[in-house]
Design an enzyme around this catalytic site. Structure first.
Site, short mmCIF file in Angstrom:
data_model
loop_
_atom_site.label_atom_id
_atom_site.label_comp_id
_atom_site.label_asym_id
_atom_site.label_seq_id
_atom_site.Cartn_x
_atom_site.Cartn_y
_atom_site.Cartn_z
N ARG A 91 11.96 -24.22 -9.28
CA ARG A 91 11.24 -25.44 -9.68
C ARG A 91 10.48 -25.22 -10.97
NH1 ARG A 91 9.38 -22.68 -5.53
NH2 ARG A 91 7.16 -22.33 -5.12
N CYS A 106 -5.19 -38.81 -18.43
CA CYS A 106 -5.45 -39.14 -17.02
C CYS A 106 -6.27 -40.41 -16.94
CB CYS A 106 -6.21 -38.01 -16.35
SG CYS A 106 -5.33 -36.44 -16.25
N ASP A 140 -10.13 -23.14 -9.35
CA ASP A 140 -9.64 -22.25 -10.40
C ASP A 140 -10.77 -21.81 -11.32
OD1 ASP A 140 -6.85 -22.26 -9.70
OD2 ASP A 140 -6.76 -24.32 -10.44
N ARG A 170 7.50 -21.09 -13.41
CA ARG A 170 6.86 -19.95 -12.76
C ARG A 170 7.68 -19.46 -11.57
NH1 ARG A 170 2.30 -22.09 -12.47
NH2 ARG A 170 1.15 -20.92 -14.04
N TYR A 171 8.24 -20.38 -10.81
CA TYR A 171 9.03 -20.05 -9.63
C TYR A 171 10.50 -20.34 -9.92
CZ TYR A 171 4.39 -20.42 -7.49
OH TYR A 171 3.07 -20.28 -7.19
N CYS A 194 -11.44 -34.99 -14.02
CA CYS A 194 -12.19 -34.25 -13.01
C CYS A 194 -12.96 -33.13 -13.69
CB CYS A 194 -11.24 -33.68 -11.97
SG CYS A 194 -10.19 -34.92 -11.18
N CYS A 220 -11.24 -29.55 -13.54
CA CYS A 220 -9.82 -29.50 -13.89
C CYS A 220 -9.45 -28.16 -14.55
CB CYS A 220 -9.48 -30.64 -14.84
SG CYS A 220 -7.75 -30.64 -15.39
N ASP A 226 -4.66 -19.81 -6.77
CA ASP A 226 -3.73 -19.55 -7.87
C ASP A 226 -4.19 -18.27 -8.55
OD1 ASP A 226 -1.41 -20.52 -9.27
OD2 ASP A 226 -2.21 -22.53 -8.96
N LYS A 245 0.71 -19.07 -6.63
CA LYS A 245 -0.19 -19.34 -5.52
C LYS A 245 0.03 -18.32 -4.40
CE LYS A 245 -0.22 -24.33 -6.28
NZ LYS A 245 0.76 -24.29 -7.41
N ARG A 259 -6.89 -27.73 -16.35
CA ARG A 259 -6.31 -28.01 -17.67
C ARG A 259 -7.31 -28.76 -18.55
NH1 ARG A 259 -0.98 -29.73 -14.96
NH2 ARG A 259 0.17 -27.77 -14.83
#
Length: 365
Positions: A100, A109, A279, A96-97, A113, A116, A316, A323, A118
């Site tokens: 990075r 995981c 999100d 995206r950037y 959560c 989440c 985001d 972000k 995702r």
């Protein structure tokens, strides 16, 4: 606190297990089965031990225990709320950037959560990790893009990998000349601190690149004695740490709780980094605050704690635009008067992304 309830010795993954260990009432079982058919459930013994079963609004439970509200999706909630797919040139990579990339090496995981972003892409029924071919293609992409200075290992949780496999991945990345920083995003020191042993810490250190670890925690009670010891093992091995938290209704959306969390990070030698606005993931509206709530909390935090304790409050931007800092502003024309605000549910905002483009938040449905 929970001595009158049976404590699990293994990770709880089924609705019936949550009921049998006193974490949810049996009356909720039908709804929980519907949730489990779509979204992963996992509550480790370390997390279960933190939950006050006598408090129906327990902030730890709100993060990890399924809730019937997850069955209600809002029109503006999306499967891929931050637009990872838009910026995925090859499987496992999000670019995206310019300098990075995210490298999604594993899709499981220690805990799942309930907020989440995702949640539609991880857990049972999904691929657990990249295939050998996809992994090699991802490395080839990183090698072919010399502007990539930092690789962020995410998923899933990279520290669910074995130390042996993690060490191999770290070495593969460090062997790429232009990759100088490897950042690892993890919940493991909180959710399963016993995994952070000498072998795991050794696997995180690699010649040729600097390792950073970003710890995700949302409430100071998650920073237990064992969690703090796990973080100390990494810091004392020379691995710098930063924090990530999500602003969550009923978990950390009051000044005292947020203050205690940020102080806890700093006491653990973890620099507060991001406080994420929730999100727009499906079935998570009951955990999201308003942007005004977040801005007011950040304004209060500024006056209550040291600059060491100040994270960046960010949203985001849906659609993959990255972000944007959304903290309060301290500047306004002296002769202006603020009109009465619309109700929070009706308010939309102009947000400028890092490329200078303007977006509306929430987006149109």
């Amino acid at each position: 606190m929970n001595s009158h309830k049976l404590k699990p010795s293994t990770t709880l993954r089924k609705p019936t297990e949550l009921v049998s260990h006193g974490l949810v009432p049996v009356a909720d079982l039908a709804d929980l089965r519907k949730i489990a058919a779509r979204y992963a459930i996992a509550v480790t013994p370390a997390v279960a031990a933190l939950i006050d079963r006598d408090d129906p609004e327990d902030p730890i439970a709100r993060q990890y225990i399924p809730n019937a509200a997850e069955l209600v999706a809002q029109p503006n909630e999306k499967r891929d709320p931050i637009g990872d797919d838009v910026h995925s040139p090859v499987s496992g990579i999000v670019h995206r950037y310019p300098d990075r990339v995210l490298f999604k090496v594993v899709h499981v995981c220690a805990v799942y959560c309930r907020f989440c972003f995702r949640r539609e892409m991880v857990g049972p029924g999904k691929a657990t990790a990249l295939s050998v071919g996809a992994y090699e293609n991802a490395l080839a992409y990183i090698r072919a893009h010399p502007e990539i200075w930092e690789v962020i290992l995410t998923g899933g949780d990279p520290l669910m990998l074995s130390p042996r496999r993690l060490k191999e991945i770290m070495a593969d990345l460090a062997a790429i000349d232009h990759v100088r920083i490897i950042r690892i995003h993890t919940r493991v020191p909180v959710a399963e601190p016993s995994r952070i042993n000498e072998e795991m810490v050794a696997a995180l250190k690699v010649k040729g690149a600097t390792t950073w670890v970003a710890l995700h925690a949302n409430h100071v009670r998650e920073l237990t004695k064992n969690a703090r010891a796990a973080c100390a093992a990494m810091v004392e091995a020379g691995i710098p740490m930063v924090s990530q938290s999500v602003l969550l209704r009923g978990v950390n959306d009051d000044p005292a709780t947020l203050e205690a969390l940020m102080r806890g990070f700093v006491e653990c030698r973890i620099k507060p980094y991001y406080l994420h606005h929730g999100d727009l993931a499906p079935g998570t509206s009951h955990l999201r605050t308003t942007l005004e709530d977040g801005q007011n909390l950040m304004r209060g935090l500024r006056g209550r704690v040291s600059g060491l304790c100040q994270p960046d409050y960010v949203v985001d931007i849906p659609g993959g635009h990255g972000k944007a800092p959304t903290g309060p502003t301290y500047l306004s024309p002296a002769n202006s008067f603020s009109p009465e605000r619309e109700q929070a549910s009706q308010t939309r905002y102009r947000i400028v992304d890092y490329c200078g483009e303007v977006h509306l938040y929430p987006p149109e449905t």
